[in-house]
Write a protein that holds these residues in place. Structure first.
Motif, PDB file in Angstrom:
ATOM      1  N   THR A 207       6.697  22.239   1.807  1.00 10.55           N
ATOM      2  CA  THR A 207       6.116  22.017   3.015  1.00 10.55           C
ATOM      3  C   THR A 207       4.974  21.257   3.198  1.00 10.55           C
ATOM      4  OG1 THR A 207       7.504  24.069   3.684  1.00 10.55           O
ATOM      5  CG2 THR A 207       5.813  23.371   5.182  1.00 10.55           C
ATOM      6  N   LEU A 208       3.977  21.613   2.546  1.00 12.09           N
ATOM      7  CA  LEU A 208       2.621  21.180   2.677  1.00 12.09           C
ATOM      8  C   LEU A 208       2.702  19.522   2.624  1.00 12.09           C
ATOM      9  CD1 LEU A 208      -0.397  21.624   2.979  1.00 12.09           C
ATOM     10  CD2 LEU A 208      -0.469  21.876   0.382  1.00 12.09           C
ATOM     11  N   SER A 209       3.289  19.201   1.654  1.00 21.24           N
ATOM     12  CA  SER A 209       3.422  17.723   1.328  1.00 21.24           C
ATOM     13  C   SER A 209       4.047  17.121   2.523  1.00 21.24           C
ATOM     14  CB  SER A 209       4.266  17.466  -0.030  1.00 21.24           C
ATOM     15  OG  SER A 209       4.265  16.161  -0.097  1.00 21.24           O
ATOM     16  N   SER A 210       5.133  17.479   2.732  1.00 21.85           N
ATOM     17  CA  SER A 210       6.014  17.021   3.889  1.00 21.85           C
ATOM     18  C   SER A 210       5.213  16.759   5.175  1.00 21.85           C
ATOM     19  CB  SER A 210       7.519  17.441   4.169  1.00 21.85           C
ATOM     20  OG  SER A 210       7.162  18.890   4.657  1.00 21.85           O
ATOM     21  N   THR A 215       1.770  14.076   9.317  1.00 18.67           N
ATOM     22  CA  THR A 215       0.534  13.876   9.804  1.00 18.67           C
ATOM     23  C   THR A 215       0.084  12.354   9.814  1.00 18.67           C
ATOM     24  OG1 THR A 215      -0.057  16.227   9.753  1.00 18.67           O
ATOM     25  CG2 THR A 215      -1.843  14.596  10.262  1.00 18.67           C
ATOM     26  N   ALA A 216       0.122  11.903   8.430  1.00 15.72           N
ATOM     27  CA  ALA A 216      -0.088  10.675   8.380  1.00 15.72           C
ATOM     28  C   ALA A 216       0.609   9.470   9.080  1.00 15.72           C
ATOM     29  CB  ALA A 216      -0.055  10.395   6.808  1.00 15.72           C
ATOM     30  N   GLN A 217       1.965   9.915   9.068  1.00 15.70           N
ATOM     31  CA  GLN A 217       2.837   8.978   9.993  1.00 15.70           C
ATOM     32  C   GLN A 217       2.549   8.811  11.590  1.00 15.70           C
ATOM     33  OE1 GLN A 217       7.025  10.087  10.236  1.00 15.70           O
ATOM     34  NE2 GLN A 217       7.535   8.030  10.079  1.00 15.70           N
ATOM     35  N   ALA A 218       2.228  10.223  12.070  1.00 14.99           N
ATOM     36  CA  ALA A 218       1.713  10.379  13.433  1.00 14.99           C
ATOM     37  C   ALA A 218       0.420   9.673  13.831  1.00 14.99           C
ATOM     38  CB  ALA A 218       1.486  12.042  13.801  1.00 14.99           C
ATOM     39  N   ALA A 309      -5.364   7.799   3.142  1.00 17.71           N
ATOM     40  CA  ALA A 309      -5.805   9.036   2.544  1.00 17.71           C
ATOM     41  C   ALA A 309      -5.015  10.284   2.708  1.00 17.71           C
ATOM     42  CB  ALA A 309      -7.232   9.215   2.935  1.00 17.71           C
ATOM     43  N   VAL A 310      -4.648  10.588   4.082  1.00 20.23           N
ATOM     44  CA  VAL A 310      -3.662  11.697   4.106  1.00 20.23           C
ATOM     45  C   VAL A 310      -2.466  11.716   3.526  1.00 20.23           C
ATOM     46  CG1 VAL A 310      -2.986  13.096   6.050  1.00 20.23           C
ATOM     47  CG2 VAL A 310      -5.128  12.066   6.527  1.00 20.23           C
ATOM     48  N   ALA A 311      -1.816  10.417   3.698  1.00 22.20           N
ATOM     49  CA  ALA A 311      -0.552  10.346   3.007  1.00 22.20           C
ATOM     50  C   ALA A 311      -0.894  10.446   1.225  1.00 22.20           C
ATOM     51  CB  ALA A 311       0.061   8.968   3.148  1.00 22.20           C
ATOM     52  N   ASP A 312      -1.821  10.234   0.916  1.00 26.88           N
ATOM     53  CA  ASP A 312      -2.037  10.459  -0.644  1.00 26.88           C
ATOM     54  C   ASP A 312      -2.450  11.660  -1.018  1.00 26.88           C
ATOM     55  OD1 ASP A 312      -1.750   7.949  -1.984  1.00 26.88           O
ATOM     56  OD2 ASP A 312      -3.727   7.234  -1.990  1.00 26.88           O
ATOM     57  N   LEU A 313      -2.839  12.441   0.093  1.00 31.30           N
ATOM     58  CA  LEU A 313      -2.754  14.018  -0.156  1.00 31.30           C
ATOM     59  C   LEU A 313      -1.580  14.378  -0.170  1.00 31.30           C
ATOM     60  CD1 LEU A 313      -5.728  15.524   1.782  1.00 31.30           C
ATOM     61  CD2 LEU A 313      -5.706  15.143  -0.617  1.00 31.30           C
ATOM     62  N   GLY A 314      -0.456  14.026   0.638  1.00 25.46           N
ATOM     63  CA  GLY A 314       0.825  14.598   0.343  1.00 25.46           C
ATOM     64  C   GLY A 314       1.341  14.268  -0.859  1.00 25.46           C
ATOM     65  N   CYS A 315       0.933  12.943  -1.253  1.00 20.48           N
ATOM     66  CA  CYS A 315       1.610  12.542  -2.538  1.00 20.48           C
ATOM     67  C   CYS A 315       1.077  13.663  -3.816  1.00 20.48           C
ATOM     68  CB  CYS A 315       1.335  11.176  -2.900  1.00 20.48           C
ATOM     69  SG  CYS A 315       2.014  10.002  -1.965  1.00 20.48           S
ATOM     70  N   ALA A 316      -0.275  13.832  -3.691  1.00 20.27           N
ATOM     71  CA  ALA A 316      -0.877  14.497  -4.594  1.00 20.27           C
ATOM     72  C   ALA A 316      -0.363  16.166  -4.527  1.00 20.27           C
ATOM     73  CB  ALA A 316      -2.258  14.862  -4.440  1.00 20.27           C
ATOM     74  N   VAL A 317       0.164  16.715  -3.545  1.00 18.43           N
ATOM     75  CA  VAL A 317       0.689  17.975  -3.641  1.00 18.43           C
ATOM     76  C   VAL A 317       2.110  17.922  -4.001  1.00 18.43           C
ATOM     77  CG1 VAL A 317       1.438  19.734  -2.071  1.00 18.43           C
ATOM     78  CG2 VAL A 317      -0.724  18.733  -1.542  1.00 18.43           C
ATOM     79  N   ARG A 318       2.807  16.802  -3.635  1.00 20.33           N
ATOM     80  CA  ARG A 318       4.233  16.750  -4.274  1.00 20.33           C
ATOM     81  C   ARG A 318       4.212  16.564  -5.928  1.00 20.33           C
ATOM     82  NH1 ARG A 318       6.964  11.501  -2.145  1.00 20.33           N
ATOM     83  NH2 ARG A 318       5.659  10.686  -3.771  1.00 20.33           N
ATOM     84  N   GLU A 319       3.078  15.699  -6.383  1.00 21.35           N
ATOM     85  CA  GLU A 319       3.019  15.723  -7.638  1.00 21.35           C
ATOM     86  C   GLU A 319       2.520  17.051  -8.218  1.00 21.35           C
ATOM     87  OE1 GLU A 319       0.714  12.275  -7.419  1.00 21.35           O
ATOM     88  OE2 GLU A 319       2.155  10.887  -7.612  1.00 21.35           O
ATOM     89  N   LEU A 320       1.922  17.703  -7.620  1.00 19.30           N
ATOM     90  CA  LEU A 320       1.525  19.050  -8.267  1.00 19.30           C
ATOM     91  C   LEU A 320       2.650  19.843  -8.477  1.00 19.30           C
ATOM     92  CD1 LEU A 320      -0.607  20.917  -9.116  1.00 19.30           C
ATOM     93  CD2 LEU A 320      -1.104  21.681  -6.791  1.00 19.30           C
ATOM     94  N   GLN A 321       3.662  19.651  -7.473  1.00 20.57           N
ATOM     95  CA  GLN A 321       4.928  20.578  -7.578  1.00 20.57           C
ATOM     96  C   GLN A 321       5.758  20.129  -8.720  1.00 20.57           C
ATOM     97  OE1 GLN A 321       7.529  20.233  -4.034  1.00 20.57           O
ATOM     98  NE2 GLN A 321       8.951  21.366  -4.852  1.00 20.57           N
ATOM     99  N   GLU A 322       5.625  18.866  -9.074  1.00 18.25           N
ATOM    100  CA  GLU A 322       6.470  18.413 -10.007  1.00 18.25           C
ATOM    101  C   GLU A 322       6.018  18.919 -11.170  1.00 18.25           C
ATOM    102  OE1 GLU A 322       6.711  14.291  -9.530  1.00 18.25           O
ATOM    103  OE2 GLU A 322       8.289  14.357  -7.850  1.00 18.25           O
ATOM    104  N   SER A 323       4.586  18.960 -11.326  1.00 15.36           N
ATOM    105  CA  SER A 323       3.817  19.501 -12.709  1.00 15.36           C
ATOM    106  C   SER A 323       4.275  20.865 -12.663  1.00 15.36           C
ATOM    107  CB  SER A 323       2.377  19.110 -12.377  1.00 15.36           C
ATOM    108  OG  SER A 323       1.972  17.761 -12.494  1.00 15.36           O
ATOM    109  N   PHE A 324       3.889  21.664 -11.731  1.00 17.45           N
ATOM    110  CA  PHE A 324       4.579  23.021 -11.885  1.00 17.45           C
ATOM    111  C   PHE A 324       5.869  23.322 -12.576  1.00 17.45           C
ATOM    112  CE2 PHE A 324       1.350  24.970  -8.738  1.00 17.45           C
ATOM    113  CZ  PHE A 324       0.146  25.026  -9.735  1.00 17.45           C
ATOM    114  N   SER A 325       6.919  22.467 -11.762  1.00 18.02           N
ATOM    115  CA  SER A 325       8.163  22.818 -12.367  1.00 18.02           C
ATOM    116  C   SER A 325       8.733  22.091 -13.654  1.00 18.02           C
ATOM    117  CB  SER A 325       8.888  21.781 -11.227  1.00 18.02           C
ATOM    118  OG  SER A 325      10.375  22.056 -11.442  1.00 18.02           O
ATOM    119  N   ASN A 326       7.822  20.976 -14.216  1.00 19.95           N
ATOM    120  CA  ASN A 326       7.940  20.523 -15.468  1.00 19.95           C
ATOM    121  C   ASN A 326       7.281  21.045 -16.443  1.00 19.95           C
ATOM    122  OD1 ASN A 326       9.980  18.832 -14.414  1.00 19.95           O
ATOM    123  ND2 ASN A 326       8.608  17.420 -13.859  1.00 19.95           N
TER     124      ASN A 326
END
Length: 395
Positions: A207-210, A215-218, A309-326
């Motif tokens: 949710t945070l990533s999306s 927000t970046a798109q807005a 910058a805001v979009a890259d924060l979203g990417c960072a959070v998404r990659e953190l989710q993948e790191s936790f999962s893997n």
């Protein structure tokens, strides 16, 4: 200052292969997210199966102990208490066991007394359950105790033999059932606590990533309505954050009592720290989305590099989710987080209004907590963010 220190490259907006590379990146991202979602579904099914097995084993053992060791001819409360304890949310089983025992004792006492006065029947059962729940609410008001007291009153008024004195035997059975279940789910057949924590972290991170992407798109489209929608969804994440905190607490409960606790301890410490910093990131993201909306409404200059910058924060959070999962080292999250700080710094040097400046500051704040969620110490995280913002190479 050189970007090579951060392992970053400037984005290009032209060139013959850019569109093809973007399409390839989008497809790779889709495949990665699809694989992660499928893996998460399999793990969730495995957890459900193990919980079902735990409940069956606990109910059987509780019935046997109450029947043959406790010498109870009708040990109905033993397996019922066992299943109730297994079904309790992780991290609440010890409390739930005590609530089960207290609720059963209260339900049996009130129910048995009212049966002696009014007898049995449909109306009497309704009166007994109502009176029992009202007494439980008057005593504590706790949901678990109220539920167990009402359930016990139903069993006493409908199942217990007429004229039988069931108070002490069935309270003992409830104690047996709760303790047996606690031993089964914590010591004998515990769920992997790291999976519990990862499963609870997934919706928070998703949710945070999306919403950071939204927000970046807005900001890019200068759409205040979409920024408000992202803010509303970020504000609605309280339940997910509470579930994550409960899951980490439940994982700690397993680690505290399970024989396998040694091999889980260090990893769980990282989850505990990560959950605390994720809570702060979510809170800061609300401030970011709120100020982005204000900047759009006020017609402030929002350079594209701030949006990135805001979009890259979203990417960072998404990659953190993948790191936790893997179960992998979250280096991509650190890389992307520092990229966002670099871009926010560039935006500041271009010139920002009041709200844009707050967005830039929130990017840095969130980056500091994201780095700490990956295991970077606070002092090092602050230093990295400061140097990234100013494009300073390491000493």
């Amino acid at each position: 200052m050189p970007w090579s220190w951060f392992g970053l490259r400037r984005r290009t907006s032209s060139g013959p292969d850019v569109d093809g590379e973007n399409a390839k990146a989008l497809l790779e991202d889709w495949r990665r997210r699809s694989a992660t979602a499928e893996r998460d579904r399999r793990r969730q099914l495995q957890i459900y199966v193990l919980v079902a097995v735990q409940a069956g084993i606990a109910a059987g053992l509780a019935w046997a102990l109450a029947r043959y060791v406790g010498a109870s001819s009708n040990p109905v409360f033993a397996p019922a208490s066992a299943v109730g304890t297994v079904a309790a949310a992780a991290g609440q089983r010890l409390r739930r066991t005590l609530e089960l025992i207290g609720g059963v004792a209260l339900g049996i006492g009130v129910g048995d007394g009212l049966i002696a006065l009014f007898g049995r029947g449909a109306v009497q059962t309704g009166v007994i359950v109502t009176a029992t729940i009202m007494v439980a609410l008057a005593i504590t008001g706790r949901g678990g105790l109220v539920t167990q007291a009402g359930g016990a009153a139903v069993l006493v008024s409908t199942v217990a033999p007429a004229g039988a004195r069931v108070e002490v035997p069935q309270i003992i059975n409830a104690v047996i059932g709760g303790l047996v279940a606690f031993v089964v789910v914590i010591a004998l057949f515990p769920l992997n606590p790291l999976r519990l924590a990862a499963r609870a972290a997934a919706p928070v991170l998703s949710t945070l990533s999306s919403q950071l992407f939204a927000t970046a798109q807005a900001m890019d489209k200068r759409d205040a309505a979409n920024a408000q929608e992202a803010l509303d969804r970020l504000r609605a994440m309280g339940g997910q954050l509470s579930q994550l905190a409960d899951a980490v607490q439940g994982a700690a409960e397993v680690v505290r009592y399970a024989p396998q606790r040694g091999r889980w301890h260090n990893a769980l410490q990282q989850y505990h720290a990560g959950a605390e910093h994720l809570d702060r990131v979510v809170r800061a993201s609300r401030g970011l989305a709120r100020r982005a909306k204000t900047a759009i409404e006020d017609g402030e200059h929002l350079p594209p590099v701030l949006t990135r910058a805001v979009a890259d924060l979203g990417c960072a959070v998404r990659e953190l989710q993948e790191s936790f999962s893997n179960g992998q080292e979250p280096e991509p999250t650190r890389h992307r987080t520092l990229a966002a700080v670099c871009e926010a710094g560039d935006a500041g040097r271009e010139g920002l209004g009041l709200s844009g400046t707050v967005v830039m500051a929130q990017v840095r704040t969130m980056a500091t907590d994201l780095l700490q969620a990956t295991g970077v110490g606070r002092a090092d995280a602050l230093l990295l963010v400061r140097r990234a913002a100013n494009r300073q190479p390491p000493h």
